[in-house]
Every structure is written in C-alpha cells, then in structure tokens.
Design a protein around this motif. Structure first.
Motif, PDB file in Angstrom:
ATOM      1  N   VAL A  90       0.820  -1.208   0.000  1.00  0.00           N
ATOM      2  CA  VAL A  90       0.000   0.000   0.000  1.00  0.00           C
ATOM      3  C   VAL A  90       0.862   1.270   0.000  1.00  0.00           C
ATOM      4  N   GLY A  91       1.988   1.257   0.696  1.00  0.00           N
ATOM      5  CA  GLY A  91       2.864   2.423   0.706  1.00  0.00           C
ATOM      6  C   GLY A  91       3.431   2.719  -0.668  1.00  0.00           C
ATOM      7  N   ALA A  92       3.823   1.676  -1.396  1.00  0.00           N
ATOM      8  CA  ALA A  92       4.343   1.860  -2.751  1.00  0.00           C
ATOM      9  C   ALA A  92       3.251   2.362  -3.682  1.00  0.00           C
ATOM     10  N   VAL A  93       2.027   1.869  -3.513  1.00  0.00           N
ATOM     11  CA  VAL A  93       0.908   2.333  -4.340  1.00  0.00           C
ATOM     12  C   VAL A  93       0.615   3.806  -4.054  1.00  0.00           C
ATOM     13  N   VAL A  94       0.713   4.200  -2.798  1.00  0.00           N
ATOM     14  CA  VAL A  94       0.550   5.610  -2.442  1.00  0.00           C
ATOM     15  C   VAL A  94       1.566   6.476  -3.192  1.00  0.00           C
ATOM     16  N   ALA A 156       9.125  -3.315  -5.773  1.00  0.00           N
ATOM     17  CA  ALA A 156       9.234  -2.737  -7.111  1.00  0.00           C
ATOM     18  C   ALA A 156       8.462  -1.439  -7.273  1.00  0.00           C
ATOM     19  N   GLY A 157       7.459  -1.224  -6.407  1.00  0.00           N
ATOM     20  CA  GLY A 157       6.580  -0.069  -6.587  1.00  0.00           C
ATOM     21  C   GLY A 157       7.285   1.264  -6.486  1.00  0.00           C
ATOM     22  N   MET A 162       9.866   6.057  -8.916  1.00  0.00           N
ATOM     23  CA  MET A 162      11.091   6.771  -9.254  1.00  0.00           C
ATOM     24  C   MET A 162      11.239   6.931 -10.758  1.00  0.00           C
ATOM     25  N   LEU A 163      10.849   5.912 -11.515  1.00  0.00           N
ATOM     26  CA  LEU A 163      10.903   6.009 -12.970  1.00  0.00           C
ATOM     27  C   LEU A 163       9.930   7.075 -13.479  1.00  0.00           C
TER      28      LEU A 163
END
Length: 358
Positions: A90-94, A156-157, A162-163
């Motif tokens: 969820v943090g990466a999706v945020v 990976a998120g 970053m990309l």
C-alpha cells in the motif's frame, strides 16, 4: 464469596460492566479518550474549534484531516486481513499515485484546469486499481502467499514511482488539485469528507449487503466457503483491488497536501500504521470477523498519538518508540488471556472483604 448456582460460580461485578469491558472497542476507545484528556491537560484549548473565513479550524479538525489518508489505506487493509491476507504494497501504491498524478499535471499544457486534474486523478486511480488487481491475481489465481505477493510490489513499486518522476521530487502549482488535500468543502477539510465518505460507503455495503458476510466466510474457512458456493477467488480478488484503489486515493490526498511527489518518502511505513490501526480495532490477523468501526478508532488513536507527541514535547526521534508503547498497552488490554487474568484478580479482591466478614 462470589454467588454460586449449583457447581457454577458467577463472576463478581455487574453483568453490564463485564460485557462492556470485554467489548473489542472498549479499550481502544479508552485509549483514545485518555489521549484527548492528556492533550487537553497540556493544551487547555486543544478541543476548541474556531471559524475563520467560513472554515473550521482547530486540533480536532486537524486530526480529521490528517487521519484521512491512513483511514483510506486501513479500510482496504481491513478487508484484506479479513480474508486471511495482508497487503504490504500500500505504501508503494501511495507513492505511485502521487508520482503519476503530479507528473501528468506538470507536463500538461494547462496545469491549473479542472479537466487536467480530473484526468490526472482518473489515470492514477486506474493504475492503482490495476495494481490491486495484480496483487489479487497473484494471491487468488497463482496461489502465492499474500505477504510474498504484495512484497513484490512493495519492493518494485517505489522503483516504478522513481521512474515516473525520473528520480526527482516533482512539484506543481494547481489550485484544483490542491483542494483535494488542503482545501475545504462546506467548511470541513475536503480530505476528511472524501475519506469518511468512503468509509460510510464501505460500511454500508459490507454490513447492509452480503459482501461483509462473504468476506468473513472466506477468512474463517476458505475451503468450506468454496464448498458452500462462495466464490472465494473473486472475493479475494475484489478486496485486493479495493485496497489498491483506496491506497491510490490516499496517495492523491498526500500529494495534494504538499503539492509534491517524493517517490522515496511518500507513504513510507503507512502499511505498518494501517496494520496497527486494524489490529488495535480488534480485527484478527487470522482472518474472519472484522470491525470497520474498530479500524476507525485505531486510525484516530494513531493520528491523535502523533499529534500528542508534538504537544507534549517529545522528541520526534523517539516518536516510534512512544507509539509502540501505547500500541502494546492497548493490544495487551485487548488480549483475552490478559482480560481473563484481570477479571480473576477483580473477583479475588471482591471476595476478600466477604471472607473477612465471615
């Protein structure tokens, strides 16, 4: 001595009080009230609310606004945990939601137009929904353990974010987008209205329809639920999709609040706070029964606790330790074994005066 009926001994104390203290929400609510009282002692005007330019201001309003992103993430986490799952992504999706929306607005010809903001929000939420569906696919179709499946996207998120931002902190100037996280509607913070509106919708759907019962059935016994005709795979897929969607909406609110997308720090550790909020609220990590009202109380405890650290003057460096101590205390008081021991001691204390009198 405690009153007896045959060979059975009735616990001392009024039945209503025993039922109240054994309710899953009793100790979380007590902890929340204690935090509010502590804040009021250190700052007597803590609970005061004022009106300025037609908007409400004050610490309670700040708590509602600051709790909005965590509440959205915790809603999805509650449903996922109820199916015996966990969502660490969820943090990466945020971070992805904030990075994608702000990058789109920054490159648009008219960043301040409402249409640009609507398109940016739609693209970000669409991608986050797809990411949630991907997690659900790995768990329900491929059969990967939820903690591993979501750990893949968690790792990976942020690289994806970053990309999108090309490794930079993307900032924009867009009044319509800023309203999402820092604006006011009807005198109340827009972020709070969005988050608590979503909370009410989810609560109504899960408790006024069969969805909540189906989620609990899958969490209690997935095999038995499938034999009973419940489409367990679809339910698991749905809750992970909702978790991704709600996390994306939380990411938009966080990005709008600061008008910047930081792929490294946006939503950092929010998955841990969400899990804590769900556990504090009484939802078991083993799946099955879940409590959205308990999750709401857990979110308010964590948000108020963060504000309490600032008011009391505790160094931000020890904030995680202070938060951990409070969470440990609440969860211990919720433990059935601890509650039984406390009840046994209370019965012993109640019995001693009668023994002395006899």
């Amino acid at each position: 001595m405690p009153a007896t009926t045959g060979s059975r001994t009735r616990p001392a104390g009024p039945p209503g009080l025993r039922n109240l203290t054994h309710h899953t929400l009793f100790w979380p609510v007590v902890a929340l009230v204690a935090l509010l009282v502590a804040n009021t002692i250190f700052s007597p005007d803590f609970l005061s609310v004022s009106i300025l330019d037609g908007h409400l201001f004050g610490a309670p309003i700040d708590i509602l606004r600051n709790s909005a992103p965590l509440l959205l993430v915790s809603l999805g986490m509650t449903l996922v945990i109820a199916t015996r799952g966990i969502d660490l992504s969820v943090g990466a999706v945020v971070a992805i939601a904030g990075a994608l929306s702000l990058s789109f607005i920054a490159t648009a010809p008219d960043p301040g137009s409402v249409s640009t903001v609507i398109i940016a929000i739609a693209i970000a939420l669409g991608l986050c929904l797809v990411l949630g569906i991907w997690n659900g696919f790995l768990v329900s179709v491929v059969g990967i353990q939820p903690i591993i499946a979501t750990l893949i996207l968690m790792t990976a998120g942020r690289g994806v974010a970053m990309l999108i931002t090309e490794g930079q902190i993307t900032t924009v100037t867009s009044a319509p987008f800023k309203t999402l996280g820092a604006g006011f509607w009807l005198g109340l913070p827009a972020a709070a209205l969005i988050a608590y509106g979503v909370y009410l919708i989810v609560a109504l759907i899960t408790r006024r329809s069969a969805l909540g019962m189906l989620v609990e059935a899958v969490g209690i016994n997935p095999s038995a639920s499938r034999l009973a005709g419940v489409r367990a795979r679809t339910i698991v897929w749905t809750v992970f999709a909702l978790s991704g969607l709600f996390s994306g909406l939380a990411g938009l609110i966080l990005a709008s609040n600061v008008m910047a997308a930081d792929a490294n720090n946006a939503g950092l550790f929010i998955e841990l706070d969400a899990i804590l909020a769900v556990v504090i609220g009484g939802t078991s990590l083993q799946g099955g029964k879940f409590s959205l009202s308990g999750t709401l109380v857990g979110v308010l405890i964590i948000t108020t606790l963060t504000l309490t650290v600032t008011i009391v003057g505790i160094s931000p460096l020890v904030t995680p330790l202070f938060k951990a101590l409070v969470v440990i205390a609440v969860t211990l008081l919720q433990s059935p074994r601890v509650r039984d021991k406390l009840a046994a001691r209370a019965r012993q204390r109640a019995a001693r005066p009668e023994e002395v009198a006899a």
